[in-house]
Design a protein around this motif. Structure first.
Motif, PDB file in Angstrom:
ATOM      1  N   SER A   1      -9.512  57.451 -27.863  1.00  0.00           N
ATOM      2  CA  SER A   1     -10.822  57.252 -28.482  1.00  0.00           C
ATOM      3  C   SER A   1     -11.903  57.604 -27.472  1.00  0.00           C
ATOM      4  O   SER A   1     -11.917  57.073 -26.357  1.00  0.00           O
ATOM      5  CB  SER A   1     -10.997  55.804 -28.945  1.00  0.00           C
ATOM      6  OG  SER A   1     -12.310  55.576 -29.413  1.00  0.00           O
ATOM      7  N   LEU A   2     -12.805  58.506 -27.861  1.00  0.00           N
ATOM      8  CA  LEU A   2     -13.957  58.850 -27.023  1.00  0.00           C
ATOM      9  C   LEU A   2     -15.178  58.150 -27.604  1.00  0.00           C
ATOM     10  O   LEU A   2     -15.624  58.466 -28.706  1.00  0.00           O
ATOM     11  CB  LEU A   2     -14.168  60.362 -26.993  1.00  0.00           C
ATOM     12  CG  LEU A   2     -15.419  60.852 -26.251  1.00  0.00           C
ATOM     13  CD1 LEU A   2     -15.412  60.391 -24.801  1.00  0.00           C
ATOM     14  CD2 LEU A   2     -15.536  62.368 -26.326  1.00  0.00           C
ATOM     15  N   GLY A   3     -15.679  57.157 -26.903  1.00  0.00           N
ATOM     16  CA  GLY A   3     -16.852  56.428 -27.354  1.00  0.00           C
ATOM     17  C   GLY A   3     -16.632  55.661 -28.640  1.00  0.00           C
ATOM     18  O   GLY A   3     -17.558  55.490 -29.431  1.00  0.00           O
ATOM     19  N   GLY A   4     -15.406  55.196 -28.872  1.00  0.00           N
ATOM     20  CA  GLY A   4     -15.106  54.456 -30.087  1.00  0.00           C
ATOM     21  C   GLY A   4     -14.883  55.333 -31.295  1.00  0.00           C
ATOM     22  O   GLY A   4     -14.646  54.827 -32.401  1.00  0.00           O
ATOM     23  N   ALA A   5     -14.936  56.651 -31.112  1.00  0.00           N
ATOM     24  CA  ALA A   5     -14.746  57.588 -32.233  1.00  0.00           C
ATOM     25  C   ALA A   5     -13.358  58.219 -32.134  1.00  0.00           C
ATOM     26  O   ALA A   5     -12.388  57.572 -31.784  1.00  0.00           O
ATOM     27  CB  ALA A   5     -15.852  58.628 -32.227  1.00  0.00           C
ATOM     28  N   GLY A   6     -13.263  59.507 -32.445  1.00  0.00           N
ATOM     29  CA  GLY A   6     -11.970  60.169 -32.508  1.00  0.00           C
ATOM     30  C   GLY A   6     -11.382  60.493 -31.151  1.00  0.00           C
ATOM     31  O   GLY A   6     -12.042  60.360 -30.111  1.00  0.00           O
ATOM     32  N   PRO A   7     -10.128  60.960 -31.146  1.00  0.00           N
ATOM     33  CA  PRO A   7      -9.460  61.321 -29.891  1.00  0.00           C
ATOM     34  C   PRO A   7     -10.032  62.609 -29.309  1.00  0.00           C
ATOM     35  O   PRO A   7     -10.498  63.490 -30.037  1.00  0.00           O
ATOM     36  CB  PRO A   7      -8.001  61.485 -30.310  1.00  0.00           C
ATOM     37  CG  PRO A   7      -8.063  61.852 -31.757  1.00  0.00           C
ATOM     38  CD  PRO A   7      -9.248  61.126 -32.315  1.00  0.00           C
ATOM     39  N   ALA A   8      -9.974  62.716 -27.988  1.00  0.00           N
ATOM     40  CA  ALA A   8     -10.526  63.895 -27.324  1.00  0.00           C
ATOM     41  C   ALA A   8      -9.998  63.954 -25.897  1.00  0.00           C
ATOM     42  O   ALA A   8      -9.320  63.034 -25.416  1.00  0.00           O
ATOM     43  CB  ALA A   8     -12.053  63.849 -27.322  1.00  0.00           C
ATOM     44  N   VAL A   9     -10.323  65.051 -25.226  1.00  0.00           N
ATOM     45  CA  VAL A   9     -10.047  65.210 -23.798  1.00  0.00           C
ATOM     46  C   VAL A   9     -11.374  65.530 -23.117  1.00  0.00           C
ATOM     47  O   VAL A   9     -12.069  66.476 -23.525  1.00  0.00           O
ATOM     48  CB  VAL A   9      -9.025  66.332 -23.531  1.00  0.00           C
ATOM     49  CG1 VAL A   9      -8.803  66.506 -22.032  1.00  0.00           C
ATOM     50  CG2 VAL A   9      -7.701  66.038 -24.232  1.00  0.00           C
ATOM     51  N   SER A  10     -11.738  64.746 -22.115  1.00  0.00           N
ATOM     52  CA  SER A  10     -12.958  65.005 -21.346  1.00  0.00           C
ATOM     53  C   SER A  10     -12.585  65.669 -20.027  1.00  0.00           C
ATOM     54  O   SER A  10     -11.564  65.325 -19.415  1.00  0.00           O
ATOM     55  CB  SER A  10     -13.717  63.693 -21.081  1.00  0.00           C
ATOM     56  OG  SER A  10     -14.215  63.153 -22.284  1.00  0.00           O
ATOM     57  N   VAL A  11     -13.413  66.607 -19.589  1.00  0.00           N
ATOM     58  CA  VAL A  11     -13.100  67.416 -18.412  1.00  0.00           C
ATOM     59  C   VAL A  11     -14.167  67.183 -17.340  1.00  0.00           C
ATOM     60  O   VAL A  11     -15.361  67.169 -17.626  1.00  0.00           O
ATOM     61  CB  VAL A  11     -13.038  68.914 -18.784  1.00  0.00           C
ATOM     62  CG1 VAL A  11     -12.524  69.738 -17.608  1.00  0.00           C
ATOM     63  CG2 VAL A  11     -12.145  69.120 -20.009  1.00  0.00           C
ATOM     64  N   PHE A  12     -13.709  67.008 -16.091  1.00  0.00           N
ATOM     65  CA  PHE A  12     -14.603  66.730 -14.973  1.00  0.00           C
ATOM     66  C   PHE A  12     -14.362  67.727 -13.847  1.00  0.00           C
ATOM     67  O   PHE A  12     -13.217  68.099 -13.554  1.00  0.00           O
ATOM     68  CB  PHE A  12     -14.375  65.311 -14.437  1.00  0.00           C
ATOM     69  CG  PHE A  12     -14.841  64.220 -15.362  1.00  0.00           C
ATOM     70  CD1 PHE A  12     -16.045  63.571 -15.138  1.00  0.00           C
ATOM     71  CD2 PHE A  12     -14.089  63.846 -16.460  1.00  0.00           C
ATOM     72  CE1 PHE A  12     -16.487  62.569 -15.986  1.00  0.00           C
ATOM     73  CE2 PHE A  12     -14.519  62.846 -17.316  1.00  0.00           C
ATOM     74  CZ  PHE A  12     -15.722  62.201 -17.077  1.00  0.00           C
ATOM     75  N   ASN A  13     -15.456  68.153 -13.202  1.00  0.00           N
ATOM     76  CA  ASN A  13     -15.345  68.908 -11.954  1.00  0.00           C
ATOM     77  C   ASN A  13     -14.899  67.972 -10.843  1.00  0.00           C
ATOM     78  O   ASN A  13     -15.485  66.907 -10.651  1.00  0.00           O
ATOM     79  CB  ASN A  13     -16.705  69.515 -11.582  1.00  0.00           C
ATOM     80  CG  ASN A  13     -17.028  70.768 -12.375  1.00  0.00           C
ATOM     81  OD1 ASN A  13     -16.218  71.677 -12.436  1.00  0.00           O
ATOM     82  ND2 ASN A  13     -18.195  70.804 -12.985  1.00  0.00           N
ATOM     83  N   THR A  14     -13.893  68.367 -10.099  1.00  0.00           N
ATOM     84  CA  THR A  14     -13.370  67.488  -9.047  1.00  0.00           C
ATOM     85  C   THR A  14     -13.984  67.758  -7.682  1.00  0.00           C
ATOM     86  O   THR A  14     -13.902  66.911  -6.798  1.00  0.00           O
ATOM     87  CB  THR A  14     -11.847  67.644  -8.923  1.00  0.00           C
ATOM     88  OG1 THR A  14     -11.539  68.998  -8.550  1.00  0.00           O
ATOM     89  CG2 THR A  14     -11.158  67.313 -10.227  1.00  0.00           C
TER      90      THR A  14
END
Length: 237
Positions: free
Chosen positions: A63-76
């Protein structure tokens, strides 16, 4: 509830709640101060993965923000670690169970609770290469965008819980708790077979289903704990 080391083992990425119970990505390093990156309220994360070049961290979210599923991407490589500014979130069709990077470093696969797969292609833009006359102006961050291709296994209702990738990245081995065989999906042909049957049942009814499974580092052997109380050793070759 989820944690992983970056590929160079210099950082640990940890998902949890801060002192106010807010979802937070913590980045621990022996070289830098602890980073606490706020995530949208009600976000949940069940795994963390990295691109092969270590430039990006992927937070796999039921859950992303209480909504649907997702993948979040970050610069490392930025300090602090930051979300990418272009196409920051990859939406998924169903709850992600397992997320893996393919050996080519450009593709990722998410296994979803509905028994289907999401084939994700990353398009990365590198930093301009330095020359003798023109020094590099930066070494990071790189940028990345993604395209998604759903893969339907056409197996009806199944209950998958894990999958593995062959050494050359061409085959997927899918483990389901209600199937007596390991499904094999050929990425180049787009076809799935009933695959590798589990044999050696000791309960007399000839049916063995997987309880747990893992694959060797060279991808040559899959070990499956079966419902018959036996450990099944499977050669992918």
């Amino acid at each position: 509830s989820a944690a992983a080391f970056s590929r160079d083992n210099s950082q640990a990425f940890i998902f949890g709640l801060d002192g106010n119970n807010n979802p937070t990505l913590f980045v621990y390093s022996i070289l830098q101060a602890l980073q606490a990156i706020p995530l949208p309220p009600q976000t949940t994360v069940n795994s963390i993965a990295f691109s092969t070049n270590s430039a990006f961290a992927y937070l796999v979210e039921p859950s992303l923000g209480g909504a649907g599923p997702a993948v979040s991407v970050f610069n490392t490589c930025t300090n602090p670690v930051s979300p990418i500014s272009v196409q920051p979130d990859i939406p998924l069709a169903s709850t992600p169970l397992v997320f893996r990077a393919l050996p080519d470093g450009m593709h990722f696969i998410a296994l979803e609770s509905n028994g289907n797969l999401e084939y994700i292609t990353a398009s990365m833009t590198g930093i301009p290469v330095a020359t003798i006359t023109t020094p590099a102006t930066s070494i990071c961050p790189m940028t990345v965008t993604h395209t998604i291709q759903p893969i339907n296994l056409d197996q009806g209702v199944i209950h998958p819980f894990n999958f593995f990738v062959s050494a050359d990245g061409s085959l997927l081995y899918i483990i389901a708790s209600d199937r007596g065989s390991i499904l094999v999906y050929d990425l180049s042909l787009g076809t799935v077979t009933s695959g590798i049957e589990l044999i050696g049942s000791s309960n007399g009814n000839g049916t063995v289903t997987p309880i747990a499974a893992d694959i060797s580092a060279d991808s040559d052997t899959i070990m499956v704990v079966g419902s018959d109380g036996l450990l099944h050793q499977i050669s992918t070759g």
